[in-house]
Design an enzyme around this catalytic site. Structure first.
Site, PDB file in Angstrom:
ATOM      1  N   LYS A  46     -29.549 -20.071  -1.472  1.00  0.00           N
ATOM      2  CA  LYS A  46     -29.193 -21.461  -1.215  1.00  0.00           C
ATOM      3  C   LYS A  46     -30.005 -22.095  -0.090  1.00  0.00           C
ATOM      4  CE  LYS A  46     -27.061 -23.358  -3.339  1.00  0.00           C
ATOM      5  NZ  LYS A  46     -26.658 -23.971  -4.633  1.00  0.00           N
TER       6      LYS A  46
HETATM    7  N1  PMP Z   1     -24.892 -16.609  -5.789  1.00  0.00           N
HETATM    8  C1  PMP Z   1     -24.387 -17.005  -4.614  1.00  0.00           C
HETATM    9  C2  PMP Z   1     -23.886 -15.955  -3.663  1.00  0.00           C
HETATM   10  C3  PMP Z   1     -24.313 -18.367  -4.293  1.00  0.00           C
HETATM   11  O1  PMP Z   1     -23.792 -18.756  -3.112  1.00  0.00           O
HETATM   12  C4  PMP Z   1     -24.771 -19.313  -5.242  1.00  0.00           C
HETATM   13  C5  PMP Z   1     -24.693 -20.793  -4.964  1.00  0.00           C
HETATM   14  N2  PMP Z   1     -23.457 -21.317  -4.676  1.00  0.00           N
HETATM   15  C6  PMP Z   1     -25.294 -18.870  -6.459  1.00  0.00           C
HETATM   16  C7  PMP Z   1     -25.344 -17.503  -6.690  1.00  0.00           C
HETATM   17  C8  PMP Z   1     -25.730 -19.815  -7.558  1.00  0.00           C
HETATM   18  O2  PMP Z   1     -26.860 -20.602  -7.299  1.00  0.00           O
HETATM   19  P1  PMP Z   1     -26.989 -22.067  -7.867  1.00  0.00           P
HETATM   20  O3  PMP Z   1     -26.110 -22.956  -7.040  1.00  0.00           O
HETATM   21  O4  PMP Z   1     -28.431 -22.407  -7.709  1.00  0.00           O
HETATM   22  O5  PMP Z   1     -26.552 -22.085  -9.296  1.00  0.00           O
END
Ligand code: PMP
Length: 334
Positions: A46
């Site tokens: 992130k």
């Molecule tokens: N894994 C974790 C630990 C996250 O914090 C996030 C984002 N909230 C994601 C995966 C998913 O990423 P994205 O928001 O780009 O879909």
């Protein structure tokens, strides 16, 4: 040497290594590779979205030194905004569902964010953490990062994550697999990769209790049965970052499979990861099994296990939630 040669931490988001997951590559006969996003300055994928959102807002004149950035976040976007914000002179206010790991809340406060845990409510409820953040931004004149519907998030992956993977695999990538929180990672990265080679498969790995598998498979968000302890993923609606994305495959990965992967990598390969990484890798393995040997499959190692010690790495918590850290990997992915 020009002082411009060296840069502060906010310029060192991304360019993460691509790590071979040895055992799962051997089991499947494919190269299963993980992008080491836990090595970013704030410790997660992130940071890329936080960097993209802040940089775009600066260009649009929405941020001046001392401006407060507010965000509703499961934690990692808040950490990214706080770390990059500190380097650029912004304060952060974070609204987080109180169901998230306590380590994240402690860490956010240590980093300097003002943190308000709120009860976990669905998006349709005005008390949902995103709506609270938007309202506080409006009332106080703060900048709302709005990671779910601000497409600067997806653009950061289009401009960075995608090109990095293309370069690192020398164009040999067969598939890119990611779970969805905002959808920025999957949408931006797969769009770039498909523009280089239309045959690169975009693959969604969804936890149980989320609606993205149903969205890509049936065209509706009706099925969201089951549940998952994976934090930061598990989306119920089509965000602006997901809009327009079509994937080649979508899989549902259960928590026990993801946990077995997390423990195998921890004990045999020295990789300490959180559960969303296990869901992603579970999706990569499913794709490998359907494809057969020879594919190069890239996925995201979203964050490290440090923030989840009280849950995922706590035997009492695992037992209480019917999860078995000793369940063998070959049975879990068999
Ligand atoms: N894994 C974790 C630990 C996250 O914090 C996030 C984002 N909230 C994601 C995966 C998913 O990423 P994205 O928001 O780009 O879909």
């Amino acid at each position: 040497m020009s002082p411009k040669t060296y840069h502060g931490i906010d310029h060192h988001v991304g360019n993460t290594p691509l790590i071979r997951l040895n055992r799962l590559s051997e089991i499947t006969g494919c190269e299963i590779l993980g992008k080491a996003e836990f090595m970013n300055p704030g410790g997660s994928v992130k940071d890329r979205a936080a960097y993209g959102i802040i940089t775009q807002a600066e260009k649009q004149g929405l941020l001046k030194p001392g401006t407060t950035i507010i965000e509703g976040t499961a934690g990692n976007t808040g950490i990214g905004l706080t770390v990059i914000g500190a380097a650029r002179g912004y304060k952060t206010v974070i609204i987080i569902p109180e169901t998230q790991a306590p380590e994240k809340i402690t860490l956010l406060r240590t980093l300097g964010a003002e943190v308000y845990p709120v009860p976990a409510k669905p998006y349709s409820d005005p008390g949902n953490y995103n709506h609270v953040a938007r309202r506080l931004a409006e009332e106080n004149g703060w900048f709302w990062a709005n990671q779910f519907d601000n497409t600067a998030n997806r653009d950061a992956h289009y401009h960075n994550t995608g090109p990095e993977i293309w370069r690192q695999t020398k164009g040999e990538v067969t598939a890119f697999v990611a779970s969805i929180g905002t959808g920025g990672t999957l949408a931006g990265t797969s769009q770039y990769l498909k523009e280089q080679n239309a045959k690169v498969a975009a693959v969604c790995a969804d936890p149980y209790g989320a609606a993205m598998w149903s969205w890509f498979t049936n065209g509706n968000t009706d099925i969201d049965d089951g549940d998952s302890f994976a934090e930061g993923i598990g989306q119920m609606r089509v965000t602006k970052n997901v809009e327009g994305l079509s994937v080649d495959k979508a899989y549902r990965i259960d928590d026990q499979t993801a946990l077995s992967i997390v423990y195998q990598l921890l004990h045999e390969e020295g990789l300490f990861l959180g559960l969303s990484s296990g869901i992603n890798i579970g999706g990569a393995v499913r794709f490998a099994q359907e494809h057969g040997p020879g594919a190069t499959i890239v996925t995201i190692l979203c964050d490290s296990g440090h923030k989840y010690q009280s849950k995922l790495f706590n035997k009492v918590w695992l037992k209480a939630n019917d999860l078995d850290p000793d369940f063998p990997i070959d049975k879990a992915v068999g």
